[in-house]
Design a protein around this motif. Structure first.
Motif, PDB file in Angstrom:
ATOM      1  N   SER A 104       0.830  -1.204   0.000  1.00 11.81           N
ATOM      2  CA  SER A 104       0.000   0.000   0.000  1.00 11.81           C
ATOM      3  C   SER A 104       0.865   1.255   0.000  1.00 11.81           C
ATOM      4  CB  SER A 104      -0.926   0.010   1.219  1.00 11.81           C
ATOM      5  OG  SER A 104      -1.814  -1.074   1.155  1.00 11.81           O
ATOM      6  N   MET A 105       1.960   1.208   0.761  1.00 12.44           N
ATOM      7  CA  MET A 105       2.853   2.363   0.824  1.00 12.44           C
ATOM      8  C   MET A 105       3.558   2.593  -0.503  1.00 12.44           C
ATOM      9  SD  MET A 105       4.433   2.158   4.669  1.00 12.44           S
ATOM     10  CE  MET A 105       5.758   3.232   4.245  1.00 12.44           C
ATOM     11  N   ILE A 106       3.973   1.513  -1.190  1.00 11.71           N
ATOM     12  CA  ILE A 106       4.620   1.664  -2.492  1.00 11.71           C
ATOM     13  C   ILE A 106       3.674   2.351  -3.452  1.00 11.71           C
ATOM     14  CG2 ILE A 106       5.451   0.405  -4.531  1.00 11.71           C
ATOM     15  CD1 ILE A 106       6.650  -1.666  -2.598  1.00 11.71           C
ATOM     16  N   TRP A 107       2.425   1.882  -3.517  1.00 11.50           N
ATOM     17  CA  TRP A 107       1.452   2.444  -4.438  1.00 11.50           C
ATOM     18  C   TRP A 107       1.152   3.900  -4.076  1.00 11.50           C
ATOM     19  CZ3 TRP A 107      -3.556   4.364  -4.855  1.00 11.50           C
ATOM     20  CH2 TRP A 107      -4.054   4.397  -6.144  1.00 11.50           C
ATOM     21  N   ALA A 108       0.968   4.178  -2.800  1.00 13.71           N
ATOM     22  CA  ALA A 108       0.689   5.548  -2.364  1.00 13.71           C
ATOM     23  C   ALA A 108       1.872   6.462  -2.674  1.00 13.71           C
ATOM     24  CB  ALA A 108       0.370   5.569  -0.870  1.00 13.71           C
ATOM     25  N   ASN A 109       3.099   5.985  -2.446  1.00 13.34           N
ATOM     26  CA  ASN A 109       4.283   6.791  -2.746  1.00 13.34           C
ATOM     27  C   ASN A 109       4.395   7.079  -4.235  1.00 13.34           C
ATOM     28  OD1 ASN A 109       5.040   6.918  -0.066  1.00 13.34           O
ATOM     29  ND2 ASN A 109       6.477   5.217  -0.215  1.00 13.34           N
ATOM     30  N   GLU A 110       4.111   6.083  -5.076  1.00 15.77           N
ATOM     31  CA  GLU A 110       4.170   6.294  -6.521  1.00 15.77           C
ATOM     32  C   GLU A 110       3.114   7.309  -6.959  1.00 15.77           C
ATOM     33  OE1 GLU A 110       3.947   2.519  -8.486  1.00 15.77           O
ATOM     34  OE2 GLU A 110       5.977   1.979  -7.889  1.00 15.77           O
ATOM     35  N   SER A 111       1.910   7.178  -6.441  1.00 12.76           N
ATOM     36  CA  SER A 111       0.853   8.126  -6.795  1.00 12.76           C
ATOM     37  C   SER A 111       1.230   9.538  -6.372  1.00 12.76           C
ATOM     38  CB  SER A 111      -0.478   7.723  -6.154  1.00 12.76           C
ATOM     39  OG  SER A 111      -0.931   6.512  -6.696  1.00 12.76           O
ATOM     40  N   GLU A 112       1.769   9.673  -5.187  1.00  7.93           N
ATOM     41  CA  GLU A 112       2.188  10.993  -4.710  1.00  7.93           C
ATOM     42  C   GLU A 112       3.325  11.550  -5.565  1.00  7.93           C
ATOM     43  OE1 GLU A 112       2.097  14.485  -2.749  1.00  7.93           O
ATOM     44  OE2 GLU A 112       0.631  12.863  -2.691  1.00  7.93           O
ATOM     45  N   TRP A 113       4.268  10.688  -5.945  1.00  7.30           N
ATOM     46  CA  TRP A 113       5.361  11.129  -6.816  1.00  7.30           C
ATOM     47  C   TRP A 113       4.802  11.641  -8.138  1.00  7.30           C
ATOM     48  CZ3 TRP A 113       7.212   9.445 -11.602  1.00  7.30           C
ATOM     49  CH2 TRP A 113       8.403  10.051 -12.007  1.00  7.30           C
ATOM     50  N   TRP A 114       3.832  10.907  -8.717  1.00  6.15           N
ATOM     51  CA  TRP A 114       3.230  11.365  -9.972  1.00  6.15           C
ATOM     52  C   TRP A 114       2.547  12.716  -9.794  1.00  6.15           C
ATOM     53  CZ3 TRP A 114       4.741  10.037 -14.398  1.00  6.15           C
ATOM     54  CH2 TRP A 114       5.110   8.729 -14.703  1.00  6.15           C
ATOM     55  N   ARG A 115       1.811  12.889  -8.694  1.00  5.63           N
ATOM     56  CA  ARG A 115       1.142  14.182  -8.447  1.00  5.63           C
ATOM     57  C   ARG A 115       2.157  15.324  -8.454  1.00  5.63           C
ATOM     58  NH1 ARG A 115      -1.497  10.969  -5.273  1.00  5.63           N
ATOM     59  NH2 ARG A 115      -3.726  10.745  -5.354  1.00  5.63           N
ATOM     60  N   LYS A 116       3.240  15.133  -7.722  1.00  2.00           N
ATOM     61  CA  LYS A 116       4.268  16.174  -7.629  1.00  2.00           C
ATOM     62  C   LYS A 116       4.983  16.379  -8.958  1.00  2.00           C
ATOM     63  CE  LYS A 116       5.147  15.613  -2.713  1.00  2.00           C
ATOM     64  NZ  LYS A 116       6.081  15.109  -1.710  1.00  2.00           N
ATOM     65  N   SER A 117       5.329  15.283  -9.628  1.00  5.27           N
ATOM     66  CA  SER A 117       6.057  15.385 -10.903  1.00  5.27           C
ATOM     67  C   SER A 117       5.227  16.057 -11.974  1.00  5.27           C
ATOM     68  CB  SER A 117       6.490  14.006 -11.404  1.00  5.27           C
ATOM     69  OG  SER A 117       7.456  13.469 -10.550  1.00  5.27           O
ATOM     70  N   LEU A 118       3.959  15.726 -12.047  1.00  4.68           N
ATOM     71  CA  LEU A 118       3.099  16.302 -13.074  1.00  4.68           C
ATOM     72  C   LEU A 118       2.699  17.737 -12.753  1.00  4.68           C
ATOM     73  CD1 LEU A 118       0.919  13.177 -13.857  1.00  4.68           C
ATOM     74  CD2 LEU A 118       2.734  14.165 -15.286  1.00  4.68           C
ATOM     75  N   ALA A 119       2.864  18.143 -11.498  1.00  3.46           N
ATOM     76  CA  ALA A 119       2.562  19.525 -11.121  1.00  3.46           C
ATOM     77  C   ALA A 119       3.794  20.417 -11.207  1.00  3.46           C
ATOM     78  CB  ALA A 119       1.996  19.572  -9.704  1.00  3.46           C
ATOM     79  N   SER A 120       4.973  19.797 -11.352  1.00  6.67           N
ATOM     80  CA  SER A 120       6.206  20.575 -11.369  1.00  6.67           C
ATOM     81  C   SER A 120       6.280  21.472 -12.601  1.00  6.67           C
ATOM     82  CB  SER A 120       7.426  19.649 -11.318  1.00  6.67           C
ATOM     83  OG  SER A 120       7.548  18.947 -12.535  1.00  6.67           O
ATOM     84  N   SER A 121       7.128  22.466 -12.514  1.00  7.19           N
ATOM     85  CA  SER A 121       7.262  23.391 -13.638  1.00  7.19           C
ATOM     86  C   SER A 121       7.644  22.626 -14.894  1.00  7.19           C
ATOM     87  CB  SER A 121       8.317  24.454 -13.326  1.00  7.19           C
ATOM     88  OG  SER A 121       9.570  23.841 -13.141  1.00  7.19           O
ATOM     89  N   GLY A 122       7.016  22.958 -15.979  1.00  4.76           N
ATOM     90  CA  GLY A 122       7.274  22.283 -17.237  1.00  4.76           C
ATOM     91  C   GLY A 122       6.361  21.101 -17.484  1.00  4.76           C
ATOM     92  N   ASN A 123       5.872  20.455 -16.428  1.00  3.61           N
ATOM     93  CA  ASN A 123       5.000  19.297 -16.584  1.00  3.61           C
ATOM     94  C   ASN A 123       3.546  19.609 -16.248  1.00  3.61           C
ATOM     95  OD1 ASN A 123       7.253  17.771 -17.217  1.00  3.61           O
ATOM     96  ND2 ASN A 123       7.510  16.994 -15.162  1.00  3.61           N
ATOM     97  N   GLY A 124       3.282  20.756 -15.664  1.00  3.15           N
ATOM     98  CA  GLY A 124       1.924  21.091 -15.227  1.00  3.15           C
ATOM     99  C   GLY A 124       0.909  21.119 -16.344  1.00  3.15           C
TER     100      GLY A 124
END
Length: 183
Positions: A104-124
């Protein structure tokens, strides 16, 4: 660095057809399609994921888990967690212990990473644009393009139709992506 690509079509059946057609080509980058995923949206907006990986082995299951977490962030589709559970049962945890704290933690961490990565400058704009294009009766191919000549590959892809949305992942994002795949 990799290119994260969404190839969006206005026809719900087109993405799987194009993905199969591209696999038959002899493009230098065609091996990147081995881990691609096609998503179709029916007339009521329900998504169906067409995995092109073998979820019965660790590598395929890792890709399925990664795409599941990506799609949950991109398309707000709760069914993607089911992808993660199913692949965990097939390959990662054959005794059926999905839902342990670690998984559950792996999946939650990956989802959170995607949220942050896709919101970062250039990817938003990537997330915004794909979200706007993925309407009922639409489909898309999602892939990572790892070729040195991304511009040539994108030009070849554009010959197949509708709308290409892409963003370049930083070297740090690339590292994290492949770290998650080996988890």
């Amino acid at each position: 660095m990799s290119e994260l690509i969404a190839f969006v079509f206005r026809d719900q059946f087109r993405a799987p057809e194009v993905l199969n057609e591209l696999r038959r080509r002899e493009f230098v980058w065609v091996r990147d399609l081995d881990e691609a995923v096609a998503v179709t949206m029916n007339e009521s907006g329900k998504a169906r994921v067409h995995l092109t990986v073998d979820p019965s082995n660790y590598r395929g299951a890792s890709w399925a888990r990664l795409w599941g977490s990506f799609l949950s962030v991109m398309l707000f589709q709760p069914m993607t967690e089911v992808i993660v559970e199913a692949t965990s049962r097939l390959a990662l945890l054959p005794w059926g212990n999905f839902g342990t704290t670690n998984e559950s933690m792996i999946w939650a961490n990956e989802s959170e990473w995607w949220r942050k990565s896709l919101a970062s400058s250039g990817n938003g704009n990537f997330k915004r644009d794909v979200g706007a294009l993925m309407a009922p009766n639409a489909s898309a191919i999602f892939m990572f393009l790892r070729t040195q000549n991304a511009a040539a590959a994108l030009k070849q892809l554009s010959n197949y139709g509708d709308t290409l949305v892409h963003t370049t992942l930083s070297s740090e994002q690339d590292e994290k992506l492949f770290e998650m795949l080996s988890a």
